[in-house]
Design an enzyme around this catalytic site. Structure first.
Site, mmCIF file in Angstrom:
data_model
loop_
_atom_site.group_PDB
_atom_site.id
_atom_site.type_symbol
_atom_site.label_atom_id
_atom_site.label_comp_id
_atom_site.label_asym_id
_atom_site.label_seq_id
_atom_site.Cartn_x
_atom_site.Cartn_y
_atom_site.Cartn_z
ATOM 1 N N HIS A 155 21.709 -4.902 5.611
ATOM 2 C CA HIS A 155 20.786 -5.205 6.719
ATOM 3 C C HIS A 155 19.944 -3.980 7.099
ATOM 4 O O HIS A 155 19.481 -3.862 8.242
ATOM 5 C CB HIS A 155 21.535 -5.720 7.956
ATOM 6 C CG HIS A 155 22.433 -6.878 7.682
ATOM 7 N ND1 HIS A 155 21.997 -8.186 7.640
ATOM 8 C CD2 HIS A 155 23.769 -6.920 7.394
ATOM 9 C CE1 HIS A 155 23.017 -8.978 7.368
ATOM 10 N NE2 HIS A 155 24.108 -8.241 7.210
ATOM 11 N N SER A 276 -4.300 11.156 1.847
ATOM 12 C CA SER A 276 -5.110 10.368 2.774
ATOM 13 C C SER A 276 -6.498 10.987 2.899
ATOM 14 O O SER A 276 -6.648 12.205 2.837
ATOM 15 C CB SER A 276 -4.434 10.346 4.149
ATOM 16 O OG SER A 276 -5.338 9.907 5.145
ATOM 17 N N LYS A 282 -0.576 13.792 4.629
ATOM 18 C CA LYS A 282 0.032 12.618 4.010
ATOM 19 C C LYS A 282 0.318 12.805 2.515
ATOM 20 O O LYS A 282 -0.437 13.428 1.790
ATOM 21 C CB LYS A 282 -0.874 11.389 4.179
ATOM 22 C CG LYS A 282 -1.053 10.923 5.604
ATOM 23 C CD LYS A 282 0.226 10.404 6.210
ATOM 24 C CE LYS A 282 0.695 9.124 5.572
ATOM 25 N NZ LYS A 282 -0.260 8.009 5.726
ATOM 26 N N GLU A 289 4.172 1.345 -4.005
ATOM 27 C CA GLU A 289 3.534 0.288 -3.215
ATOM 28 C C GLU A 289 2.757 -0.674 -4.105
ATOM 29 O O GLU A 289 2.775 -1.892 -3.888
ATOM 30 C CB GLU A 289 2.616 0.922 -2.168
ATOM 31 C CG GLU A 289 3.382 1.646 -1.075
ATOM 32 C CD GLU A 289 2.495 2.424 -0.117
ATOM 33 O OE1 GLU A 289 3.015 2.915 0.893
ATOM 34 O OE2 GLU A 289 1.274 2.548 -0.386
#
Length: 474
Positions: A155, A276, A282, A289
């Site tokens: 979970h 970024s 970043k 992804e």
């Protein structure tokens, strides 16, 4: 005029020509088409359907076309619709009437089916190679970090401590099942459809067994209508690819989490991350992804072809032209995802200190505390409740279980003794799970040994498939 245009009095409308043509994507099949045509011509000559001289001219002409295509000198025409007619037209222009005899005793229906079967055998070999590379990487990385401990989750909540190698080997076994699924894909693709004609067979005394043997197929279709309309072998590959991408997507999700500032379990190489345009700090896990995102794309290709097939009457229908683009894209997408993950995992840095540190600040050893009591005669449900109270006490007092004193333990149960802190140490929690498939070091080492043996078997299977999938184009 089209090669099939004898009964037509009008030219095909340009928009219809563009809409129905498949050459923009099926030109990828040129090697398969040429290999199939050479085998077909040689079979025709062996059975006296065309002359040996015609067959020799056809083979020579087709090999020259192959060289022309691979040198970038061949011009594909959308007016000739597909790879078959582009090649046949060029062949006829080069060698004359002998080229016109090539299509004797076959249809584009069984010709394209043959091309796709040949292509899928090659695609399965390529996918198998990429899967093997990732499986080897997972085993190597798991071996390198065999002693690293991190929280296991359920979970997305910290659950029990595990070895990083145990976690990585879970993905090894998922992808190993994908390699096994390739065997089913191979069996379905390794059937030769040429000889079925348009749907009903042919009036010529052909021997499809000769083509089967020349191209290295194991079997022939038993039914000519099935041969030209079957796309199960493509659906099986798309299903296998969907499951494999799902496995990679799950791994991607964990890589993304582990690389985040909140987790800081790993650091990905700069080569597999991006920055970024506005936030200089970043370092984004774009590869993971994109793999996660492209999983939906592969699912879509499976659903698209399954939907195309669901209402088709026998035998061939133009709808079946829709079988190629999604398959080609899936083969490329899955191949890229597998290869890039092998490289990315190999270059990944593991923050073992951070992984271990978070376990010192949580309750991942709570189950072991309950097991400690149960092994001393306390019913497990009662032990569970006792530990739950202890956890609540710790939260209220800003402690963890290993901060407790023996006197505190005994307030909840007299079954606790001086060895309780040793029993619930993180290392003890790992070592205690010495069961089949468990996370104890010896059990994980056994998994790694089993993985090495499995990889040896898979490499042999892969080599056999690669040999059978090699096209006879000499």
């Amino acid at each position: 005029m089209k090669l099939w245009g004898g009964r037509f009095q009008e030219e095909t409308a340009l928009e219809v020509e563009a809409f129905t043509a498949s050459i923009p994507f099926d030109k990828k099949l040129y090697r398969e088409d040429i290999a199939g045509s050479i085998a077909h011509a040689q079979m025709l000559a062996a059975n006296g359907i065309i002359s040996e001289d015609d067959a020799a001219q056809i083979k020579d002409g087709l090999l020259k076309i192959l060289t022309s295509i691979e040198n970038g000198e061949f011009t594909f025409s959308i007016g000739l619709e597909d790879i078959h007619m582009n090649i046949e037209s060029a062949l006829t222009e080069a060698i004359g009437d002998a080229g016109k005899r090539l299509h004797t005793a076959r249809s584009r229906n069984d010709q394209v089916a043959l091309d796709m079967h040949l292509y899928m055998r090659r695609a399965i070999v390529e996918t198998g190679e990429a899967l093997l590379a990732l499986l080897k990487t997972l085993k190597e990385v798991a071996t390198d970090y065999q002693d690293v401990i991190l929280p296991g989750y359920t979970h997305l909540q910290r659950a029990q401590p595990i070895l990083l190698a145990q976690h990585l080997m879970a993905y090894f076994h998922m992808l190993a099942r994908d390699f096994r699924r390739l065997e089913g894909c191979w069996q379905s693709a390794d059937i030769m459809p040429l000889g079925a004609g348009a749907l009903a067979g042919t009036t010529y005394p052909t021997q499809p067994e000769m083509v089967r043997d020349a191209l290295g197929f194991k079997a022939l279709y038993a039914n000519s209508m099935d041969a030209v309309s079957d796309r199960d072998y493509l659906l099986e590959y798309l299903a296998m690819a969907s499951i494999a991408m799902m496995h990679l997507s799950r791994l991607s999700e964990e890589i993304i989490l582990w690389a985040s500032s909140e987790y800081r379990f790993i650091e990905l190489s700069d080569a597999f991350t991006t920055g970024s345009s506005i936030m200089p700090q970043k370092k984004n896990p774009d590869v993971s992804e994109l793999v996660r995102g492209k999983t939906g794309r592969v699912y879509g290709h499976f659903i698209a072809l399954a939907t195309v097939m669901k209402g088709l009457p026998l035998a061939y229908n133009k709808d079946l032209q829709e079988d190629k683009e999604g398959v080609f894209d899936t083969v490329a997408t899955l191949g890229f995802a597998l290869r890039v993950y092998a490289d990315m995992l190999r270059s990944m840095k593991v923050n073992r200190e951070r992984m271990r540190a978070v376990l010192d600040d949580d309750f991942s050893n709570a189950t072991d505390m309950a097991d400690y009591l149960a092994k001393r005669g306390v019913p497990f449900r009662e032990a569970h409740a006792i530990v739950g109270k202890a956890v609540h006490y710790c939260i209220e007092n800003n402690k963890v279980l290993t901060d407790l004193t023996l006197s505190e333990f005994k307030t909840w149960s007299p079954a606790f003794d001086e060895d309780i802190l040793d029993a619930i140490s993180i290392e003890a929690c790992i070592a205690a799970r010495d069961t089949h498939g468990g996370t104890a070091p010896a059990r994980v080492a056994r998994q790694l040994e089993g993985a090495a043996k499995l990889l040896a078997v898979y490499e042999k299977i892969q080599a056999e498939r690669a040999e059978k999938a090699t096209l006879p184009l000499a």
